[in-house]
Structures are given as C-alpha cells and as structure tokens.
Design a protein around this motif. Sequence first.
Motif, short mmCIF file in Angstrom:
data_model
loop_
_atom_site.label_atom_id
_atom_site.label_comp_id
_atom_site.label_asym_id
_atom_site.label_seq_id
_atom_site.Cartn_x
_atom_site.Cartn_y
_atom_site.Cartn_z
N MET A 60 49.33 40.73 46.51
CA MET A 60 48.46 41.34 45.51
C MET A 60 48.61 40.61 44.18
SD MET A 60 46.20 43.66 45.18
CE MET A 60 45.23 44.29 43.80
N VAL A 61 47.48 40.37 43.51
CA VAL A 61 47.47 39.71 42.21
C VAL A 61 46.82 40.65 41.21
CG1 VAL A 61 46.80 37.66 40.92
CG2 VAL A 61 47.19 37.49 43.39
N TRP B 135 36.74 31.44 39.20
CA TRP B 135 36.88 31.18 40.63
C TRP B 135 37.02 32.49 41.38
CZ3 TRP B 135 41.23 26.97 41.37
CH2 TRP B 135 40.93 25.84 40.57
N ARG B 136 36.38 32.58 42.54
CA ARG B 136 36.67 33.68 43.47
C ARG B 136 37.60 33.15 44.54
NH1 ARG B 136 31.80 35.56 44.87
NH2 ARG B 136 31.60 34.10 46.60
N VAL B 137 38.67 33.89 44.78
CA VAL B 137 39.67 33.50 45.76
C VAL B 137 39.76 34.62 46.80
CG1 VAL B 137 42.06 32.84 46.14
CG2 VAL B 137 40.93 32.25 43.98
N GLY B 138 39.51 34.29 48.05
CA GLY B 138 39.49 35.32 49.08
C GLY B 138 38.28 36.22 48.91
N ASP B 139 38.43 37.48 49.30
CA ASP B 139 37.29 38.40 49.28
C ASP B 139 37.01 39.00 47.91
OD1 ASP B 139 36.93 38.07 52.03
OD2 ASP B 139 38.34 39.69 52.50
N ARG B 140 38.05 39.19 47.10
CA ARG B 140 37.85 39.99 45.88
C ARG B 140 38.43 39.37 44.62
NH1 ARG B 140 36.60 44.88 43.95
NH2 ARG B 140 37.93 45.80 42.32
N LEU B 141 39.53 38.66 44.71
CA LEU B 141 40.22 38.16 43.53
C LEU B 141 39.34 37.19 42.74
CD1 LEU B 141 42.89 37.86 41.90
CD2 LEU B 141 43.50 36.01 43.49
N VAL B 142 39.22 37.43 41.43
CA VAL B 142 38.49 36.53 40.54
C VAL B 142 39.43 36.09 39.42
CG1 VAL B 142 36.54 36.25 38.96
CG2 VAL B 142 36.26 37.61 41.05
N ARG C 24 43.78 33.59 33.95
CA ARG C 24 43.92 35.03 33.77
C ARG C 24 43.18 35.71 34.92
NH1 ARG C 24 39.99 38.33 31.50
NH2 ARG C 24 38.03 37.32 30.95
N VAL C 25 43.55 36.95 35.20
CA VAL C 25 42.97 37.69 36.30
C VAL C 25 41.81 38.54 35.79
CG1 VAL C 25 43.39 39.39 38.12
CG2 VAL C 25 45.17 37.71 37.53
N VAL C 26 40.63 38.26 36.29
CA VAL C 26 39.43 39.02 35.91
C VAL C 26 39.28 40.24 36.80
CG1 VAL C 26 36.92 38.95 35.66
CG2 VAL C 26 38.28 36.94 35.06
N THR C 27 39.38 40.02 38.10
CA THR C 27 39.31 41.10 39.09
C THR C 27 40.52 41.02 40.00
OG1 THR C 27 36.88 40.98 39.08
CG2 THR C 27 37.92 42.16 40.90
N ALA D 254 31.34 30.79 38.51
CA ALA D 254 30.73 30.86 37.16
C ALA D 254 31.21 29.68 36.34
CB ALA D 254 31.07 32.17 36.46
N ALA D 255 30.27 28.95 35.77
CA ALA D 255 30.61 27.83 34.91
C ALA D 255 31.06 28.33 33.54
CB ALA D 255 29.41 26.90 34.75
#
Length: 216
Positions: free
Chosen positions: A57-58, A130-137, A174-177, A191-192
């Motif tokens: 978990m992040v 960046w989106r990493v995996g299903d949910r992490l942004v 930084r963690v957005v989502t 997202a640019a």
Amino acid sequence: MSLDHASSPTCLAAAAQRLGLTGTVDAVCVVDQLIRDDPGPVGVTGIDKRPVSGPVMVRSLGLHGDLQADRKHHGGEEKAVYAYAADDAVWWAEQLGRDISPGSFGENLRISGSAGEDFDVDGAFPGERWRVGDRLVLEVTRPRIPCATFGRWMDQPGWVKRFLQAGRPGTYFRVVTPGEVRAGDPVEVIAAAEAPELTIREIALAKGPTAARPND
C-alpha cells in the motif's frame, strides 16, 4: 533556462509527447534493515532497501513498511516515493563492474519500459502524473540530490558528484491517489505537466553537482 520563466512552446510540446508513455514496475522495495551510519546526522540510515513480494500500500507519506531514518532531509509528502530506471541501473552496473540490484540505490520502484522500450524516468517534468497499477497515481516532484550517506553506502570516492554529473538521478513523487503497487504492475503517463520548464534530469544537472562537497 530559469525555473521561474513561463513555459516555452518547445517545453510544452516535449511534455505533451510523454503523455501515454508506458512502462512496468520491475520491483517494489522497502527498507530491509537500518544500517549504522555514525557520520550521518542520526547515526543510522534506511537506504538498505530490498524487493518485496505481493502488493504494498502507498499513501501520502510513502510505502507501507518503508521508513526514512533522517526525516529532516528525507521522505515527506513531496518525496514519498522514489523511482529509478532499470536502464540507468544497467548503465551503472557496467560503469562500476558490479550488480545494481533493485533497491541498491535506495529506490522504492525500479521501472522499465514496456516490451523492451525505453521509459525515461528522468525525462519527466515536475507536475507530470503517472498511474501505477489499477489505482495509484503519482505526481513527479523533483530529482534526487543525494547526501554523503549515499556515498558511504556505495563505497565509491566522490560518488555524490559522480552520480549527479551522470544525469541519471532518479525521480521523487508525491501521492495523488493512494493505492497498491506490486512487481509487474503497468505504469502509464496519464497527465502532462501543465507548466513544464526543466526535466528532472536537467534540474539535477543544473543544481546537483554544485551541492556536493569535495569529499562526498
């Protein structure tokens, strides 16, 4: 180019070209053990990171199970996650004549390009997402400007300046989502940066080497 100037059309185009780039998480790494570091500010370091299996978990302050011993200079929301490119690790392995396994540079994520293609981690602009995996942004924030602890960990004379001059610093986020991450997860630039100026690599090359002390 000054960091406080408006973005040029060239920078805007370069940032837009990164949209849709894809890669893969080769490894997810968290601290394995605290290492004694007597010359450092707190006497120990959390730089010894190793790959873990399964999802991690992040959240806003980083990966579950990870930690930074010197929290004055490391970690926090703007440096919650540190990623390093697999291609750059291979380059360093050739330069140093030794294996640079995932986590060797204290990174949390080792990233490679999809289907053997290059994924230029340090070509990102601050603000890129960046989106990493299903949910992490994750949102790109800054390059790694390493401290003397990194030099002691690598046991290489003049390592800090050498690392920075190579233009392969790795990137903080930084963690957005919040979300989970695991080895094998896809990575995509979704997202640019809205106001691109310098890439992570350019910032490190412009600012980093002058910050290194002669013996670092």
